[in-house]
Design an enzyme around this catalytic site. Sequence first.
Site, PDB file in Angstrom:
ATOM      1  N   GLU A   1       0.836  -1.209   0.000  1.00  0.00           N
ATOM      2  CA  GLU A   1       0.000   0.000   0.000  1.00  0.00           C
ATOM      3  C   GLU A   1       0.866   1.252   0.000  1.00  0.00           C
ATOM      4  O   GLU A   1       1.854   1.344   0.728  1.00  0.00           O
ATOM      5  CB  GLU A   1      -0.899  -0.004   1.235  1.00  0.00           C
ATOM      6  CG  GLU A   1      -2.237   0.647   0.999  1.00  0.00           C
ATOM      7  CD  GLU A   1      -3.109  -0.186   0.079  1.00  0.00           C
ATOM      8  OE1 GLU A   1      -3.255   0.223  -1.097  1.00  0.00           O
ATOM      9  OE2 GLU A   1      -3.627  -1.212   0.512  1.00  0.00           O
ATOM     10  N   HIS A   2       0.492   2.207  -0.829  1.00  0.00           N
ATOM     11  CA  HIS A   2       1.200   3.489  -0.937  1.00  0.00           C
ATOM     12  C   HIS A   2       2.661   3.298  -1.348  1.00  0.00           C
ATOM     13  O   HIS A   2       3.549   4.037  -0.910  1.00  0.00           O
ATOM     14  CB  HIS A   2       1.115   4.278   0.371  1.00  0.00           C
ATOM     15  CG  HIS A   2      -0.230   4.892   0.616  1.00  0.00           C
ATOM     16  ND1 HIS A   2      -0.657   6.034  -0.008  1.00  0.00           N
ATOM     17  CD2 HIS A   2      -1.256   4.491   1.409  1.00  0.00           C
ATOM     18  CE1 HIS A   2      -1.885   6.336   0.403  1.00  0.00           C
ATOM     19  NE2 HIS A   2      -2.270   5.401   1.258  1.00  0.00           N
ATOM     20  N   THR A   3       2.912   2.322  -2.190  1.00  0.00           N
ATOM     21  CA  THR A   3       4.264   2.117  -2.729  1.00  0.00           C
ATOM     22  C   THR A   3       4.316   2.339  -4.231  1.00  0.00           C
ATOM     23  O   THR A   3       5.400   2.545  -4.781  1.00  0.00           O
ATOM     24  CB  THR A   3       4.765   0.690  -2.439  1.00  0.00           C
ATOM     25  OG1 THR A   3       3.902  -0.250  -3.075  1.00  0.00           O
ATOM     26  CG2 THR A   3       4.813   0.415  -0.942  1.00  0.00           C
ATOM     27  N   ASP A   4       3.170   2.304  -4.900  1.00  0.00           N
ATOM     28  CA  ASP A   4       3.202   2.293  -6.369  1.00  0.00           C
ATOM     29  C   ASP A   4       3.653   3.617  -6.959  1.00  0.00           C
ATOM     30  O   ASP A   4       4.216   3.649  -8.048  1.00  0.00           O
ATOM     31  CB  ASP A   4       1.857   1.844  -6.965  1.00  0.00           C
ATOM     32  CG  ASP A   4       0.676   2.701  -6.560  1.00  0.00           C
ATOM     33  OD1 ASP A   4       0.757   3.415  -5.538  1.00  0.00           O
ATOM     34  OD2 ASP A   4      -0.359   2.642  -7.258  1.00  0.00           O
TER      35      ASP A   4
ATOM     36  N   SER B   1     -25.551   8.252 -14.506  1.00  0.00           N
ATOM     37  CA  SER B   1     -25.127   7.333 -13.450  1.00  0.00           C
ATOM     38  C   SER B   1     -26.361   6.670 -12.857  1.00  0.00           C
ATOM     39  O   SER B   1     -27.195   7.339 -12.241  1.00  0.00           O
ATOM     40  CB  SER B   1     -24.355   8.074 -12.355  1.00  0.00           C
ATOM     41  OG  SER B   1     -24.211   7.250 -11.215  1.00  0.00           O
TER      42      SER B   1
ATOM     43  N   GLY C   1     -11.514   2.321  -1.044  1.00  0.00           N
ATOM     44  CA  GLY C   1     -10.431   1.368  -0.928  1.00  0.00           C
ATOM     45  C   GLY C   1     -10.474   0.200  -1.866  1.00  0.00           C
ATOM     46  O   GLY C   1      -9.598  -0.662  -1.821  1.00  0.00           O
TER      47      GLY C   1
ATOM     48  N   ASP D   1      -3.949   0.557  -9.173  1.00  0.00           N
ATOM     49  CA  ASP D   1      -5.391   0.355  -9.285  1.00  0.00           C
ATOM     50  C   ASP D   1      -5.805   0.043 -10.715  1.00  0.00           C
ATOM     51  O   ASP D   1      -6.586  -0.872 -10.978  1.00  0.00           O
ATOM     52  CB  ASP D   1      -6.136   1.595  -8.796  1.00  0.00           C
ATOM     53  CG  ASP D   1      -5.984   1.807  -7.304  1.00  0.00           C
ATOM     54  OD1 ASP D   1      -5.358   0.959  -6.640  1.00  0.00           O
ATOM     55  OD2 ASP D   1      -6.486   2.826  -6.799  1.00  0.00           O
TER      56      ASP D   1
END
Length: 358
Positions: free
Chosen positions: A37-40, A71, A118, A166
Site C-alpha cells: 500500500e502506498h508504494t506504487d 449514473s 479502498g 489500481d
Amino acid sequence: MTEAEAPSQFQASFGAVFGRGPEVTAQAPGRVNLLGEHTDYQGGYVLPAAIPQQATVSVARNGGKQHRLHSANLGQTLSVPVGEVGTGFAPYLTGSVALAGVHDALDIWVSSEVPSGGLSSSAALELATLRALRALYSLPLDDVDLALLGQRVEHEYVGVMCGIMDQMASSLADTAHMLFLDTRSLERRKLPLPADSARGTAQILVIDSGVPRRLAESGYNERRSQVEEASLLLGVTQLRDVQEVAALDALPERLKQRARHVVTENARVLEALHADAGHFGRLMNASHASLQHDYEVSHPQVDVLVALLQKQAGVYGARMTGAGFGGAVVALVQAGQAGAVAEAVLKVYGGEGRQVVP
C-alpha cells in the site's frame, strides 16, 4: 461479457434513459490490495487481486455536440459539451473519452457494484469506459495501454496523483490469483493465493468499514509530496531504490516516518512472495501497523475493525486496504471460514460495516 456485448438488462436501462440501445457495453472489476500500500507512486511492489464486483459502462454515439452521461447509482444525468470536463462523476468519463482520442458526442450510461472506499471504484469506472471505447472505435490499445490511460485520467482530469496499481489491477487481475506487479517496470505475474498446508488455499475477506473516505484525495496527495521530498533529500529517484531502513536516519522525523513505511512495505511484499498463509497474515498485520503509525492514513474505526479481525479465530492477518482515511479492510482467512468470520466480527463491530467479498 465481451466488450461488444450488451446484456438485456443493460440495454433496457440505457434505453430508458436515452431512448435507444447502446452500441457497446463493457465491464471492469474493482480490486483489493493484499500487500503493497502506498508504494506504487514510488516505483514499488504490490500484490492486488480483482474482486467480483464490476463497473459497467454502455456507450452510443448521439450525433450532437454534448455528451449525455447517466449514473444509475446516483440517478443523475449530466450534459457536458464535447471537449469540456464537467463536474461530479463526469471527469472519469470525459477524461477517458479525451485521452482515447474520441471527438464524437456520446451517450454514456454507467452503473457500478464496486463500493467506494479502498476497492478502486474509480479505476473500475475508468477501465470499463476505456474498454467500451476500445470496442466502439477498434482502438489499437492493449490492456496495459488502457491502464496507463486510466492513470492519466486520475492525474489530468480528476486531480488525484495516484500510482498505477489500481488501473493495472482492474485491467489485468482476476479473482483467483494475486497479481504481483513491479510498478516501475510494469513486469508482472499471477501467483496463487497463500495456502496453509493443513487447510489449503486461504480465502480473501473484504469488509467495508462504513467510514466514508472524506480526506482521501487531499491526504493522498500530501503523502505523495512527502515521500517525493524524502526521495529528493536522499538523492534517489524513488524510495524503491532504498534497501536499508538505516539510510533514512538523515531525514526529518516526519519524512523519516513516511519513507520508512514505503521501504518496509516493499520488503514485506517481496517476503510475501514465498510465504504460507500464516506468514503472509503476519506481514499483513505489520503492514497495517505501518500504515497506522508511520504513514498515518488509517482511521480509528478502521483500526478497531482490523483489530477485531486480527483477534478472530480463523484469521491469518488483516489490514486496511486502499488510500485510507476510512474505507475497506481486507483479511486473509482459513478456507471456508470467511462467512463465519465476517458474521462474528460484524456482530461486535456494529456501525455501518458490511461484508463485501466473498
